[in-house]
Motif scaffolding. Structure first.
Motif, PDB file in Angstrom:
ATOM      1  N   MET A 207     106.870  10.761  14.257  1.00 31.82           N
ATOM      2  CA  MET A 207     107.601   9.562  13.859  1.00 31.82           C
ATOM      3  C   MET A 207     107.068   9.122  12.497  1.00 31.82           C
ATOM      4  O   MET A 207     105.856   9.091  12.272  1.00 31.82           O
ATOM      5  N   THR A 208     107.986   8.789  11.583  1.00 29.77           N
ATOM      6  CA  THR A 208     107.608   8.318  10.251  1.00 29.77           C
ATOM      7  C   THR A 208     107.980   6.851  10.124  1.00 29.77           C
ATOM      8  O   THR A 208     109.126   6.464  10.379  1.00 29.77           O
ATOM      9  N   PHE A 209     107.013   6.019   9.723  1.00 31.89           N
ATOM     10  CA  PHE A 209     107.201   4.574   9.592  1.00 31.89           C
ATOM     11  C   PHE A 209     106.947   4.144   8.145  1.00 31.89           C
ATOM     12  O   PHE A 209     106.432   4.908   7.326  1.00 31.89           O
ATOM     13  N   ASP A 210     107.265   2.865   7.878  1.00 28.72           N
ATOM     14  CA  ASP A 210     106.769   2.242   6.648  1.00 28.72           C
ATOM     15  C   ASP A 210     105.444   1.556   6.976  1.00 28.72           C
ATOM     16  O   ASP A 210     104.898   1.731   8.057  1.00 28.72           O
ATOM     17  N   ARG A 211     104.930   0.749   6.042  1.00 28.00           N
ATOM     18  CA  ARG A 211     103.599   0.162   6.243  1.00 28.00           C
ATOM     19  C   ARG A 211     103.630  -1.190   6.964  1.00 28.00           C
ATOM     20  O   ARG A 211     102.676  -1.960   6.890  1.00 28.00           O
ATOM     21  N   GLY A 212     104.703  -1.508   7.660  1.00 31.41           N
ATOM     22  CA  GLY A 212     104.792  -2.781   8.374  1.00 31.41           C
ATOM     23  C   GLY A 212     103.755  -2.884   9.482  1.00 31.41           C
ATOM     24  O   GLY A 212     103.461  -1.913  10.180  1.00 31.41           O
ATOM     25  N   THR A 213     103.196  -4.079   9.654  1.00 34.10           N
ATOM     26  CA  THR A 213     102.140  -4.273  10.664  1.00 34.10           C
ATOM     27  C   THR A 213     102.659  -4.100  12.080  1.00 34.10           C
ATOM     28  O   THR A 213     101.861  -3.930  13.010  1.00 34.10           O
ATOM     29  N   GLU A 214     103.977  -4.145  12.268  1.00 34.54           N
ATOM     30  CA  GLU A 214     104.527  -3.937  13.607  1.00 34.54           C
ATOM     31  C   GLU A 214     104.282  -2.519  14.121  1.00 34.54           C
ATOM     32  O   GLU A 214     104.449  -2.236  15.304  1.00 34.54           O
ATOM     33  N   PHE A 215     103.880  -1.620  13.211  1.00 34.39           N
ATOM     34  CA  PHE A 215     103.611  -0.236  13.616  1.00 34.39           C
ATOM     35  C   PHE A 215     102.104   0.065  13.650  1.00 34.39           C
ATOM     36  O   PHE A 215     101.692   1.222  13.660  1.00 34.39           O
ATOM     37  N   ALA A 216     101.296  -0.981  13.667  1.00 37.01           N
ATOM     38  CA  ALA A 216      99.839  -0.803  13.619  1.00 37.01           C
ATOM     39  C   ALA A 216      99.315  -0.034  14.836  1.00 37.01           C
ATOM     40  O   ALA A 216      98.307   0.666  14.751  1.00 37.01           O
ATOM     41  N   ASN A 217      99.971  -0.162  15.979  1.00 34.28           N
ATOM     42  CA  ASN A 217      99.530   0.525  17.197  1.00 34.28           C
ATOM     43  C   ASN A 217     100.141   1.923  17.312  1.00 34.28           C
ATOM     44  O   ASN A 217     100.343   2.425  18.416  1.00 34.28           O
ATOM     45  N   HIS A 218     100.388   2.553  16.195  1.00 40.48           N
ATOM     46  CA  HIS A 218     101.047   3.864  16.182  1.00 40.48           C
ATOM     47  C   HIS A 218     100.280   4.913  16.969  1.00 40.48           C
ATOM     48  O   HIS A 218     100.861   5.864  17.485  1.00 40.48           O
ATOM     49  N   HIS A 219      98.957   4.746  17.066  1.00 38.92           N
ATOM     50  CA  HIS A 219      98.124   5.738  17.755  1.00 38.92           C
ATOM     51  C   HIS A 219      98.418   5.791  19.257  1.00 38.92           C
ATOM     52  O   HIS A 219      98.002   6.725  19.946  1.00 38.92           O
ATOM     53  N   GLU A 220      99.151   4.802  19.798  1.00 39.75           N
ATOM     54  CA  GLU A 220      99.487   4.800  21.218  1.00 39.75           C
ATOM     55  C   GLU A 220     100.629   5.771  21.536  1.00 39.75           C
ATOM     56  O   GLU A 220     100.878   6.078  22.706  1.00 39.75           O
ATOM     57  N   LEU A 221     101.334   6.232  20.501  1.00 34.20           N
ATOM     58  CA  LEU A 221     102.415   7.179  20.724  1.00 34.20           C
ATOM     59  C   LEU A 221     101.844   8.578  20.928  1.00 34.20           C
ATOM     60  O   LEU A 221     100.892   8.976  20.252  1.00 34.20           O
ATOM     61  N   SER A 222     102.431   9.322  21.845  1.00 28.58           N
ATOM     62  CA  SER A 222     101.979  10.696  22.099  1.00 28.58           C
ATOM     63  C   SER A 222     102.665  11.633  21.114  1.00 28.58           C
ATOM     64  O   SER A 222     103.353  12.580  21.496  1.00 28.58           O
ATOM     65  N   ALA A 223     102.522  11.337  19.830  1.00 26.21           N
ATOM     66  CA  ALA A 223     103.169  12.126  18.778  1.00 26.21           C
ATOM     67  C   ALA A 223     102.419  11.895  17.473  1.00 26.21           C
ATOM     68  O   ALA A 223     101.675  10.915  17.325  1.00 26.21           O
ATOM     69  N   ASN A 224     102.621  12.791  16.528  1.00 26.13           N
ATOM     70  CA  ASN A 224     102.054  12.599  15.193  1.00 26.13           C
ATOM     71  C   ASN A 224     102.819  11.499  14.471  1.00 26.13           C
ATOM     72  O   ASN A 224     104.045  11.414  14.578  1.00 26.13           O
ATOM     73  N   THR A 225     102.124  10.662  13.749  1.00 22.44           N
ATOM     74  CA  THR A 225     102.769   9.588  13.002  1.00 22.44           C
ATOM     75  C   THR A 225     102.412   9.699  11.521  1.00 22.44           C
ATOM     76  O   THR A 225     101.292  10.066  11.165  1.00 22.44           O
ATOM     77  N   TYR A 226     103.393   9.360  10.683  1.00 25.97           N
ATOM     78  CA  TYR A 226     103.213   9.425   9.227  1.00 25.97           C
ATOM     79  C   TYR A 226     103.746   8.135   8.622  1.00 25.97           C
ATOM     80  O   TYR A 226     104.663   7.505   9.163  1.00 25.97           O
ATOM     81  N   PHE A 227     103.161   7.741   7.476  1.00 26.30           N
ATOM     82  CA  PHE A 227     103.524   6.468   6.869  1.00 26.30           C
ATOM     83  C   PHE A 227     103.920   6.655   5.411  1.00 26.30           C
ATOM     84  O   PHE A 227     103.275   7.396   4.656  1.00 26.30           O
ATOM     85  N   CYS A 228     104.993   5.929   5.026  1.00 27.57           N
ATOM     86  CA  CYS A 228     105.480   5.976   3.639  1.00 27.57           C
ATOM     87  C   CYS A 228     104.495   5.267   2.713  1.00 27.57           C
ATOM     88  O   CYS A 228     103.626   4.504   3.157  1.00 27.57           O
TER      89      CYS A 228
END
Length: 297
Positions: A207-228
């Motif tokens: 999943m690719t996100f922007d830098r919004g704080t609403e995605f701060a808990n990205h590590h809880e997803l069972s997937a790789n995460t990337y940020f713009c």
């Protein structure tokens, strides 16, 4: 000629020119023949404004099916309906008197009231930790070679504390998921993303996100995460494009407290059944499910 002009409330010069154009037949002026000659001499632009069947088709696809002018134009060619209109011509129709009368501009994806440079804002330092930059995202994701790689974003309405929507777009098929959140906290947003993938036949790979704080808990997803990069939403263009389409269905002045998840499910179904040029005018839904069937169990 003078008597006719008074009867029709037209200038006598118009009547005179009409007769000169259409009286070369031995029988004199024949109205049906004159009208046929008139239509044959029209430009494609004027012809569209006289063809009720074409107008009705465009209005239907734009307002009910939520297709773009380019998608409508392609459909006319592919379905051999005997009707033709270029995307530019359809835009001209949308912004004509007929279009404004039917409020057609409001159904376009982008309909800014004003154009110009936006004022730059001082960016806050991101509080997201342990994130991986989009520049380190594998090429197989960048090239859209496999299914399961998504882009995520948040659509906010009136206030940060009100209901909002997480939008997720699968990069290869452009299949869309919409999740209703009660607030903007990272616990709520990330939790909604996790629940939306619980029953899927194919796993969430990234999943690719922007830098919004609403995605701060990205590590809880069972997937790789990337940020713009900061202030670079264009780096996740698939979901940004979809947000524009969603805004035509949910304008900013909508009352978010009235929204329910079933409303978003209906909207997602509409979006997933629109033929896309980038997909060879196939729909995201048919491509997504085709890949699901191909995926190993």
């Amino acid at each position: 000629i003078t008597s006719i002009s008074k009867e029709l409330s037209r200038h006598k010069s118009n009547i005179s020119r009409e007769l000169k154009r259409c009286v070369d037949d031995p029988l004199g002026y024949i109205p049906d023949r004159a009208h046929a000659m008139y239509k044959a001499s029209l430009s494609r632009n004027k012809a569209l404004f006289l063809d009720k069947n074409l107008q009705n088709y465009i209005i239907l696809k734009l307002t009910i099916c939520r297709w773009t002018p380019k998608e409508i134009s392609a459909s006319l060619k592919l379905n051999d309906l005997g009707l033709k209109a270029s995307p530019e011509l359809i835009y001209q129709f949308i912004y004509s008197k007929i279009g404004f009368k039917n409020n057609l501009p409001s159904y376009l994806k982008f309909r800014r009231k004003k154009r110009g440079m936006r004022k730059s804002r001082k960016r806050k330092k991101s509080s997201i930790i342990d994130f991986v930059s989009i520049h380190d995202r594998p090429e197989i994701i960048n090239e859209r070679k496999e299914i399961g790689h998504w882009e995520g974003d948040l659509i906010i309405f009136t206030t940060l504390r009100s209901k909002n929507i997480t939008t997720m777009v699968e990069r290869k098929t452009r299949f869309t998921k919409l999740v209703l959140n009660s607030n903007k906290t990272s616990e709520e947003v990330i939790g909604g993303i996790k629940s939306s993938f619980n029953e899927d036949l194919i796993s969430l790979k990234s999943m690719t996100f922007d830098r919004g704080t609403e995605f701060a808990n990205h590590h809880e997803l069972s997937a790789n995460t990337y940020f713009c990069d900061p202030g670079s939403p264009w780096q996740k263009g698939a979901v940004e494009n979809m947000n524009g389409r969603i805004r035509t269905l949910l304008p900013r002045h909508v009352r978010p407290q009235l929204l329910k998840q079933k409303d978003l499910d209906i909207i997602a179904d509409i979006l997933n059944n629109i033929p896309r040029q980038i997909l060879g005018f196939k729909t995201p839904k048919e491509l997504f499910h085709a890949h699901l069937l191909e995926a190993p169990s």
